[in-house]
Motif scaffolding. Structure first.
Motif, PDB file in Angstrom:
ATOM      1  N   SER A 136       0.829  -1.203   0.000  1.00  0.00           N
ATOM      2  CA  SER A 136       0.000   0.000   0.000  1.00  0.00           C
ATOM      3  C   SER A 136       0.869   1.261   0.000  1.00  0.00           C
ATOM      4  O   SER A 136       0.530   2.242  -0.657  1.00  0.00           O
ATOM      5  CB  SER A 136      -0.953   0.002   1.196  1.00  0.00           C
ATOM      6  N   LYS A 137       1.983   1.253   0.710  1.00  0.00           N
ATOM      7  CA  LYS A 137       2.867   2.421   0.724  1.00  0.00           C
ATOM      8  C   LYS A 137       3.472   2.646  -0.654  1.00  0.00           C
ATOM      9  O   LYS A 137       3.587   3.782  -1.112  1.00  0.00           O
ATOM     10  CB  LYS A 137       3.970   2.248   1.762  1.00  0.00           C
ATOM     11  N   ALA A 138       3.840   1.579  -1.318  1.00  0.00           N
ATOM     12  CA  ALA A 138       4.403   1.701  -2.669  1.00  0.00           C
ATOM     13  C   ALA A 138       3.343   2.258  -3.622  1.00  0.00           C
ATOM     14  O   ALA A 138       3.647   3.106  -4.462  1.00  0.00           O
ATOM     15  CB  ALA A 138       4.896   0.338  -3.164  1.00  0.00           C
ATOM     16  N   GLU A 139       2.115   1.792  -3.469  1.00  0.00           N
ATOM     17  CA  GLU A 139       1.026   2.307  -4.309  1.00  0.00           C
ATOM     18  C   GLU A 139       0.810   3.795  -4.049  1.00  0.00           C
ATOM     19  O   GLU A 139       0.621   4.571  -4.991  1.00  0.00           O
ATOM     20  CB  GLU A 139      -0.273   1.538  -4.030  1.00  0.00           C
ATOM     21  N   ARG A 141       3.001   5.976  -2.937  1.00  0.00           N
ATOM     22  CA  ARG A 141       4.149   6.685  -3.480  1.00  0.00           C
ATOM     23  C   ARG A 141       4.016   6.852  -4.992  1.00  0.00           C
ATOM     24  O   ARG A 141       4.239   7.933  -5.545  1.00  0.00           O
ATOM     25  CB  ARG A 141       5.420   5.913  -3.140  1.00  0.00           C
ATOM     26  N   ARG A 142       3.623   5.773  -5.668  1.00  0.00           N
ATOM     27  CA  ARG A 142       3.447   5.804  -7.105  1.00  0.00           C
ATOM     28  C   ARG A 142       2.351   6.796  -7.500  1.00  0.00           C
ATOM     29  O   ARG A 142       2.503   7.573  -8.440  1.00  0.00           O
ATOM     30  CB  ARG A 142       3.093   4.404  -7.597  1.00  0.00           C
ATOM     31  N   GLU A 143       1.255   6.799  -6.760  1.00  0.00           N
ATOM     32  CA  GLU A 143       0.134   7.714  -7.035  1.00  0.00           C
ATOM     33  C   GLU A 143       0.572   9.167  -6.835  1.00  0.00           C
ATOM     34  O   GLU A 143       0.240  10.042  -7.634  1.00  0.00           O
ATOM     35  CB  GLU A 143      -1.046   7.379  -6.112  1.00  0.00           C
ATOM     36  N   LYS A 144       1.336   9.414  -5.766  1.00  0.00           N
ATOM     37  CA  LYS A 144       1.802  10.776  -5.490  1.00  0.00           C
ATOM     38  C   LYS A 144       2.724  11.277  -6.605  1.00  0.00           C
ATOM     39  O   LYS A 144       2.597  12.415  -7.065  1.00  0.00           O
ATOM     40  CB  LYS A 144       2.535  10.802  -4.149  1.00  0.00           C
ATOM     41  N   LEU A 145       3.634  10.415  -7.056  1.00  0.00           N
ATOM     42  CA  LEU A 145       4.540  10.796  -8.143  1.00  0.00           C
ATOM     43  C   LEU A 145       3.762  11.077  -9.422  1.00  0.00           C
ATOM     44  O   LEU A 145       4.070  12.027 -10.151  1.00  0.00           O
ATOM     45  CB  LEU A 145       5.569   9.695  -8.388  1.00  0.00           C
TER      46      LEU A 145
END
Length: 180
Positions: A136-139, A141-145
């Motif tokens: 979920s944290k990786a998701e 991070r990806r969404e924020k980028l």
């Protein structure tokens, strides 16, 4: 004040509560035998499932009606052992390696998560393997980028067209004055 309320408890809940209270009463000396019984039950279950899987496979294959007619002559790929399939040996090696790695992983988990139950407080906590990777944290991070990239691209847009559109209120006022 006499209490008249009597709750209805499902039979499954009563059975689970009785089992939990019996587990809590276990003496620390009985814990190794319990673990041995549980391990034996697990092995029996795995053997039964494997046997059932093999029986289903045999049953499924018995329904197959295709029987190829093979020519015994010397063909392009024929040899004394039969046809040679490229990569089959490597595939079988990898499959065996994967099976051994899975077995070693199970052994490590049993050793780590089920060792020395006598030192644990009563009732027993059943440990389970964990996953350190938090998807979920990786998701997030990806969404924020992605949002930041879209914002930068939007900031580069300088064209803002002027249109002749009017609001519905202005159109109705113009239509009203035109009819007079």
């Amino acid at each position: 004040a006499e209490c008249t309320f009597k709750p209805k408890i499902h039979a499954n809940s009563e059975a689970l509560a009785a089992q939990a209270s019996q587990r809590a009463k276990l003496h620390p000396d009985e814990a190794p035998t319990l673990l041995d019984r549980l391990a034996q039950q697990q092995l029996e279950k795995e053997a039964r499932l494997e046997r059932e899987r093999r029986e289903r496979e045999i049953e499924r294959l018995s329904e197959c009606t295709f029987a190829p007619q093979l020519h015994k002559g010397k063909g392009l790929h024929a040899s004394a052992e039969g046809p040679q399939v490229r990569g089959l040996d490597r595939y079988m090696e990898r499959k065996e390696l994967a099976r051994r790695q899975a077995e070693e992983q199970r052994e490590r988990e049993m050793k780590v998560f089920m060792s020395d139950p006598a030192s644990r407080p009563q009732p027993f906590t059943v440990p389970s393997p964990f996953n350190l990777a938090d998807r979920s944290k990786a998701e997030e991070r990806r969404e924020k980028l992605l949002q930041e990239q879209q914002a930068r691209e939007h900031a580069e847009c300088t064209f803002h067209p002027r249109t002749n559109e009017t609001s519905p209120k202005e159109r109705s006022a113009a239509a009203h004055t035109a009819h007079r």
